[in-house]
Design a protein around this motif. Structure first.
Motif, short mmCIF file in Angstrom:
data_model
loop_
_atom_site.label_atom_id
_atom_site.label_comp_id
_atom_site.label_asym_id
_atom_site.label_seq_id
_atom_site.Cartn_x
_atom_site.Cartn_y
_atom_site.Cartn_z
N UNK A 290 -17.10 16.19 -33.93
CA UNK A 290 -16.19 15.15 -34.43
C UNK A 290 -15.42 14.52 -33.28
N UNK A 291 -14.91 15.35 -32.37
CA UNK A 291 -14.15 14.79 -31.26
C UNK A 291 -15.01 13.91 -30.37
N UNK A 395 -6.45 13.17 -29.64
CA UNK A 395 -6.47 11.73 -29.38
C UNK A 395 -6.53 10.93 -30.67
N UNK A 396 -7.19 11.51 -31.67
CA UNK A 396 -7.46 10.80 -32.92
C UNK A 396 -6.66 11.37 -34.08
N UNK A 397 -5.56 12.07 -33.73
CA UNK A 397 -4.60 12.60 -34.71
C UNK A 397 -5.29 13.53 -35.70
N UNK A 398 -6.27 14.29 -35.20
CA UNK A 398 -6.96 15.29 -36.00
C UNK A 398 -6.60 16.67 -35.46
N UNK A 399 -6.68 17.67 -36.32
CA UNK A 399 -6.44 19.04 -35.91
C UNK A 399 -7.70 19.86 -36.15
N UNK A 400 -7.84 20.99 -35.45
CA UNK A 400 -8.98 21.87 -35.72
C UNK A 400 -9.02 22.32 -37.18
N UNK A 401 -7.85 22.52 -37.78
CA UNK A 401 -7.81 22.97 -39.17
C UNK A 401 -8.39 21.92 -40.11
N UNK A 402 -8.07 20.63 -39.86
CA UNK A 402 -8.63 19.56 -40.69
C UNK A 402 -10.15 19.55 -40.61
N UNK A 403 -10.67 19.68 -39.40
CA UNK A 403 -12.12 19.63 -39.22
C UNK A 403 -12.78 20.83 -39.88
N UNK A 422 -12.41 25.64 -27.64
CA UNK A 422 -12.39 24.31 -28.25
C UNK A 422 -11.30 24.23 -29.30
N UNK A 423 -11.10 25.30 -30.03
CA UNK A 423 -10.00 25.31 -31.00
C UNK A 423 -8.67 25.04 -30.30
N UNK A 424 -8.47 25.67 -29.16
CA UNK A 424 -7.20 25.47 -28.44
C UNK A 424 -7.13 24.06 -27.85
N UNK A 425 -8.22 23.65 -27.19
CA UNK A 425 -8.22 22.35 -26.52
C UNK A 425 -8.13 21.21 -27.52
N UNK A 426 -8.81 21.39 -28.68
CA UNK A 426 -8.83 20.33 -29.69
C UNK A 426 -7.44 20.04 -30.22
N UNK A 427 -6.58 21.02 -30.28
CA UNK A 427 -5.24 20.81 -30.77
C UNK A 427 -4.29 20.25 -29.74
#
Length: 427
Positions: A290-291, A395-403, A422-427
């Motif tokens: 997604x990212x 960057x796109x106002x998404x969180x790992x939890x949403x995905x 990735x969980x850490x970096x994605x947030x």
């Protein structure tokens, strides 16, 4: 450790300068505002080429829907309007020239397309690497970038005489402009005129598919495509594959390698067109999918619109990735088990050669003749991709939890590894 990315990148100064120059040109009467209406564009293409046969009219409704969405949704800047006009004009002229080639050389449409190999995976799931590794094998047919940019040879082309083919030069110019407009797009997906490339442009020939959504904000067009019948676009894609094979002077007995994320949405149309296709399904951690997909779309959209919204784009590509997976899972029920294989991104990262041996066993082919060229590609690809693609969900106002709320069942069903980093970096 690199700093976390929390804001999407801006576009280059080149686009601002282009917008200003095109606006000034309009004010001074040096250039007209493009007429983005279907009949006007078809009339202009016919007048330019001196031809009138666009082939079957299945492209008309997709084009109408696309033009309506460009007007309604896309919020194009002046450079975006200019580019849309040029791209659509080129496709219309390609359709006219294709019909001329078919009429003058009827043997083209009699060429076989036996047992193609279709690489099917979400955008950013490693399909390009799989595609280019397989394309290293001279026993298989593939498209090159200039052929997907311009599937149809121009008048005057002579098969077997590269000096008569001006499409590679056009591809170089387009890629040079793309690098000026936003060099990140070619860092995300490195390519060159002769690089192995997907058949995206063959579907664009019918004004079909996600390429438009990754470039312009055309939500109503995208939603319509998701529920429309893709078989006419895939039938045209098959005709163009025959034309390209003929123009390459390659054996029609060599299986084609097919690859584009659009197949995730349109597996049923793909199977209707190529009923004997063998399917390689690629899978990747959805946090990365997604990212990375949102980043790719963002870096193209900001070229053509001054009003791109990162949150809106992120939500759309989360929805689109979920839809791709849903359509893929549903369509797999139609495919005999012996005609499909699953390959995970992390397996390719860890041991690409071992994963490719599995693929070749599935295909019933000996991998040994292809390995030297594959190893050479792997070395070359590291040079092509000197600048890594950096992105984040934030960057796109998404969180790992949403995905993961959307994708956990995909992870569980296919045994996909979700990397803690990735969980850490994605947030």
């Amino acid at each position: 450790m690199p700093k976390a990315i929390t804001k999407p990148p801006r576009r280059t100064a080149f686009i601002g300068a282009l917008n200003r120059s095109l606006t000034l040109g309009r004010k001074l009467g040096l250039m007209a505002e493009p007429d983005l209406t279907r009949q006007a564009m078809m009339d202009r293409a016919a007048e330019t080429t001196g031809l009138s046969d666009f082939g079957d009219d299945s492209f008309v409704e997709p084009l109408d829907r696309l033009l309506d969405s460009l007007h309604r949704d896309a919020r194009l800047n002046v450079a975006g309007e200019f580019t849309a006009d040029k791209q659509i004009d080129k496709v219309l002229k390609d359709r006219l020239w294709a019909q001329q080639w078919f009429a003058e050389n009827p043997e083209i449409l009699t060429r076989a397309l036996p047992r193609p190999i279709a690489i099917v995976g979400p955008m950013r799931s490693g399909t390009t690497r799989m595609h280019r590794l397989l394309a290293s094998d001279h026993r298989l047919s593939h498209l090159r970038a200039f052929e997907t940019i311009s599937p149809v040879p121009w008048p005057g082309f002579v098969p077997g005489d590269p000096s008569t083919d001006h499409r590679p030069q056009l591809a170089r110019r387009i890629q040079r402009i793309a690098r000026l407009a936003n060099p990140r797009t070619l860092n995300i997906h490195p390519t060159g005129p002769y690089e192995t490339e997907e058949e995206l442009g063959l579907l664009v020939n019918s004004f079909w598919g996600m390429k438009h959504e990754a470039q312009w904000m055309v939500k109503t067009y995208g939603r319509w495509c998701e529920d429309a019948d893709g078989r006419p676009a895939y039938a045209q894609m098959a005709r163009l594959l025959k034309l390209i094979g003929w123009s390459q002077q390659s054996s029609s007995l060599k299986p084609w390698i097919l690859k584009t994320p659009q197949h995730m949405i349109d597996i049923k149309a793909l199977l209707a067109t190529f009923p004997d296709a063998r399917m390689i399904f690629t899978h990747r951690d959805p946090l990365a999918l997604v990212g990375s997909a949102a980043s790719l779309a963002w870096n193209q959209t900001i070229i053509y619109s001054d009003q791109a919204d990162a949150r809106e784009l992120g939500r759309e590509w989360l929805r689109k990735t979920r839809l791709q997976i849903d359509r893929m899972r549903s369509a797999r029920k139609l495919i005999p088990a012996e005609r499909m294989i699953d390959i995970h991104y992390e397996d390719m990262e860890r041991d690409w050669e071992g994963a490719m041996r599995r693929v070749y066993r599935f295909l019933g082919m000996d991998i040994e003749p292809a390995l030297p060229a594959m190893r050479a590609y792997v070395k070359r690809s590291r040079l092509l991709k000197r600048h890594p693609h950096r992105y984040s969900l934030a960057e796109f106002k998404l969180t790992p939890e949403q995905v993961m709320d959307e994708m956990q069942d995909y992870v569980d069903s296919f045994g996909i590894t979700v990397e803690p980093k990735l969980r850490r970096r994605a947030g």
